[in-house]
Design an enzyme around this catalytic site. Structure first.
Site, PDB file in Angstrom:
ATOM      1  N   LYS A 117      67.075   2.404 127.533  1.00 27.95           N
ATOM      2  CA  LYS A 117      66.369   2.530 128.526  1.00 27.95           C
ATOM      3  C   LYS A 117      64.703   2.258 128.476  1.00 27.95           C
ATOM      4  O   LYS A 117      64.128   1.779 129.302  1.00 27.95           O
ATOM      5  CB  LYS A 117      66.414   4.070 128.934  1.00 27.95           C
ATOM      6  N   THR A 118      64.234   2.430 127.162  1.00 31.58           N
ATOM      7  CA  THR A 118      62.826   2.328 126.951  1.00 31.58           C
ATOM      8  C   THR A 118      62.566   0.770 127.267  1.00 31.58           C
ATOM      9  O   THR A 118      61.544   0.413 127.710  1.00 31.58           O
ATOM     10  CB  THR A 118      62.326   2.833 125.575  1.00 31.58           C
ATOM     11  N   ASP A 145      60.292   8.343 133.435  1.00 31.39           N
ATOM     12  CA  ASP A 145      61.362   8.447 132.271  1.00 31.39           C
ATOM     13  C   ASP A 145      62.234   9.711 132.253  1.00 31.39           C
ATOM     14  O   ASP A 145      61.447  10.699 132.678  1.00 31.39           O
ATOM     15  CB  ASP A 145      60.485   8.222 131.066  1.00 31.39           C
ATOM     16  N   GLU A 146      63.150   9.612 131.761  1.00 30.26           N
ATOM     17  CA  GLU A 146      63.772  11.212 131.613  1.00 30.26           C
ATOM     18  C   GLU A 146      63.673  11.967 132.842  1.00 30.26           C
ATOM     19  O   GLU A 146      63.453  13.117 133.075  1.00 30.26           O
ATOM     20  CB  GLU A 146      63.063  12.029 130.551  1.00 30.26           C
ATOM     21  N   GLN A 161      72.423  14.437 129.648  1.00 29.05           N
ATOM     22  CA  GLN A 161      71.471  14.699 128.776  1.00 29.05           C
ATOM     23  C   GLN A 161      70.552  15.869 128.996  1.00 29.05           C
ATOM     24  O   GLN A 161      69.341  16.153 128.740  1.00 29.05           O
ATOM     25  CB  GLN A 161      70.688  13.557 128.244  1.00 29.05           C
ATOM     26  N   ARG A 168      73.723  11.286 118.876  1.00 29.07           N
ATOM     27  CA  ARG A 168      72.706  11.153 117.893  1.00 29.07           C
ATOM     28  C   ARG A 168      72.959  10.281 116.666  1.00 29.07           C
ATOM     29  O   ARG A 168      72.341   9.618 115.904  1.00 29.07           O
ATOM     30  CB  ARG A 168      71.823  12.210 117.230  1.00 29.07           C
TER      31      ARG A 168
END
Length: 673
Positions: free
Chosen positions: A31-32, A217-218, A248, A605
């Site tokens: 996503k970044t 973002d987020e 998330q 993770r």
DNA sequence: TGGGGTGATATTTTT
DNA sequence: TATCACCCCA
């Protein structure tokens, strides 16, 4: 520019500008990269000036990372003026320009949550008593109100019980007190701009002209207030891209409103949705497990992660006798695995639900001489020595900041004790001015004995001298001299138990000074002392220290919450037990779904191997308690698990337990649909 | 003013 | 059971 490295979905997300866009970006789906490429695309292909783009993140770390990656793909000349910041920094930048409209004076202070607690405590104390628990609750409630854009007057209308009434009345006085101190709190950094924009069309227009495109973002972590800020700045335009993952969302307990993801569809009927499901991080089996687990949560947007990295090893499930045994097993697994794979310690992470769980692991690691790095704990800005020096800077920037004044006035000792300060406080109240201001009033001599008066005078005179120097001449040398002149090093040596800790604390002070210098150097010319202090307050130096520590080869210990956004080749999640994960309190509150997401975050993770562990008996509050394996273990695809440990074949007792867990889970599902 | 004894208390945490 | 405020006393 090349979009070749992107997959089709990512490419689509970068190029789509026809309407507001929601990118549902699964864990590890790049996503970044999408956000940074999109910024480059907007600048290079759409003719948007970088200075008119605002990208918003939640943490300093994320925003730093983003800036770095943009500088790699976009020419420096083209990226000039680009605003990549946290929500709070964006708010601060707005307030720096518009503070006059909300009754602030230049140089206003930003109170952190400890300062806030202090203010609330004083207010309740004036009412005739408070316990610390109540202060906490008041603080929480006021924050929640601000996050939902409820002002003190509205809060009055919403009161349902006696406690609400108390909250509302404290809220009112709290806001007044902050204004008197020429201060705001963290929530105000977003709340105040929103209120201002709602009231004042003209100012909003100005900022809308400044910001042509917004990227967030987020997004699942935004609260009501933050969403409103975005909505106001975007206005009726289509120039919005938000990136988030509803699976998330693990910060609802802190005010985040994951419903904001669904709300987008309502507020922007033309909303376009793109899902990123290809994962570049984990082996297939880990993703299969994660998908299977999270399917137990209801979804507005269905989403399933996949990867082309191969299937990978089974997920190990360690069943241990007790918590000590669990720690021992985890450490020996790490050691033998490391020996086989010739990997580094830093390739391993041990994740857990609560901070206290780290202790027993730490002990086992120490016994085996395994280096480890513990994330979390006290943040840099909570350390007393850092707060002391920051308080000096705050009072220099804003003489109305009574909280800073009180912290500073007798640290190091200047024989200005509680009774002097009480008299000073009374007098200041009478004269309706700040404590610092009261020191300059002629009438003060009537209220204080000579000795106390002299001490105070000496102090404030010194303070104004040093402040003047910092404002006028060389900023950094004034600050460094300030630390010397107050004899801070000697103070630390006197007050600390041993010289070692004194030395460590002085190192922290020096580190802080280095940071101030860096911020000062990077700041725009014309930045004032208070600008520097504001930015320092919103910063967390610890993050940088983490990076440093990680360079030495250490096993990582961190909470599941802290693990979000990170990745490790080999991941252990310990304490996979009912009442721990899911946590007891969440079970009582019916927040199983957020706990499941927490497990999901932990699982995703892992890049290559995942190991889960649980115990049959765990010491809790000193008492030995029987434990039950977490329902989340039962929700995983059983064929992909490799169960190991004491009495690994399922005995009747465990069969029964699992049956019960399954039943409970079914009920849970039924209850939710 | 600081240290030691006492009692309450026990998720997750960024800005 | 372990920790951490906080309070009281020297």
């Amino acid at each position: 520019m090349s979009l070749e490295q992107l997959n089709p979905r990512q490419k689509a997300a970068v190029k789509y500008i026809d309407s507001p866009l929601l990118v549902l970006a699964g864990a590890g789906s790049g996503k970044t990269r999408v956000i940074t490429q999109k910024i480059a695309y907007l600048v290079e292909e759409c003719g948007v000036k970088a200075g008119n783009i605002a990208a918003v993140t939640f943490t300093n770390k994320a925003s730093r990372e983003m800036k770095e990656r943009i500088s790699q793909i976009l020419d420096k000349s083209k990226s000039r003026g680009l605003k990549v910041s946290t929500f709070h920094t964006l708010g601060l930048n707005i307030l720096r320009k518009e503070y006059k409209h909300i009754g602030l004076k230049s140089g206003f202070s930003i109170f952190d949550s400890q300062d806030v607690a202090g203010v609330i405590k004083d207010i309740v104390l004036a009412d005739g008593g408070a316990d610390s628990d109540q202060v906490q609750q008041l603080q929480w409630k006021i924050s929640a109100w601000k996050n939902n854009l409820i002002d003190p007057a509205q809060a009055d209308l919403y009161t349902e019980d006696k406690f609400d009434e108390l909250c509302a009345s404290v809220y009112k006085r709290y806001q007044q007190t902050l204004r008197a101190y020429n201060a705001i709190d963290f929530d105000d950094l977003i709340y105040e701009p929103v209120k201002l924009f709602q009231k004042n069309r003209e100012i909003l227009d100005k900022w809308q002209t400044r910001i042509h495109y917004m990227l967030v973002d987020e997004y699942q972590d935004t609260n009501g207030c933050q969403y409103e800020l975005v909505k106001l700045l975007v206005g009726g335009r289509t120039s919005l891209t938000v990136v988030g993952d509803d699976d998330q969302s693990i910060y609802a307990w802190r005010g985040a409103n994951p419903e904001n993801l669904n709300q987008l569809k309502v507020d922007y009927p033309s909303l376009h949705v793109i899902k990123l499901e290809q994962n570049y991080r984990s082996m297939g089996r880990i993703l299969k497990a994660a998908n299977t687990l999270i399917e137990n949560n209801p979804h507005v947007f269905e989403k399933a992660l996949w990867s082309d990295k191969g299937f990978g090893d089974p997920i190990k499930v360690l069943r241990c006798k007790n918590d000590e045994h669990e720690a021992e097993r985890v450490v020996s697994e790490i050691l033998s695995h490391k020996f086989q794979k010739r990997s580094n310690f830093s390739d391993y992470a041990v994740l857990y639900r609560g901070n206290h769980q780290s202790r027993i692991i730490e002990k086992a690691l120490r016994e085996h001489r395994v280096p480890y790095y513990l994330t979390g704990g006290q943040s840099f800005f909570e350390k007393a020595e850092v707060k002391d020096i920051m308080a000096y800077l705050r009072i220099m920037a804003n003489s109305d900041d009574d909280a800073a004044f009180l912290r500073v006035v007798n640290t190091p000792k200047r024989e200005i004790g509680p009774s002097t300060l009480e008299k000073l406080g009374n007098y200041a109240q009478q004269r309706k001015c700040s404590l610092y201001g009261a020191c300059h009033e002629i009438g003060l001599s009537q209220h204080l004995p000579d000795r106390a008066l002299n001490n105070l005078k000496t102090f404030v005179e010194w303070l104004s001298r040093i402040t003047e120097r910092a404002e006028r001449g060389d900023f950094m040398s004034a600050i460094r001299d300030m630390v010397k002149e107050i004899g801070y090093q000697g103070y630390l040596e006197d007050t600390c138990k041993d010289l070692n800790t004194a030395e460590k604390r002085m190192e922290n002070v020096n580190e802080l000074l280095t940071w101030i210098e860096r911020v000062y150097d990077q700041a725009e010319s014309g930045s004032s002392l208070s600008d520097i202090v504001s930015y320092m307050t919103l910063m967390n130096i610890l993050e940088r220290q983490e990076d440093n520590e990680n360079e030495s080869d250490c096993v990582n210990l961190l909470t599941l919450h802290a693990s979000k956004g990170l990745e490790f080749p080999y991941v252990f999640i310990i304490g996979m037990e009912e009442e721990i994960l899911p946590h007891r309190v969440s079970m009582d509150e019916g927040n199983i779904e957020e706990e499941r997401r927490l497990a999901y975050v932990g699982i995703t993770r892992a890049q290559q191997n995942l190991t889960l562990s649980y115990t049959r008996i765990r010491k809790r509050y000193g008492e030995k308690m029987e434990c039950e394996v977490s329902r989340f273990v039962d929700e995983l695809p059983q064929d992909d698990l490799q169960r190991e440990g004491a009495g690994e074949t399922a005995n009747p007792e465990e069969q029964k337990q699992r049956g019960q867990a399954h039943l409970a889970n079914l009920k849970d599902l039924l209850g939710n649909s």
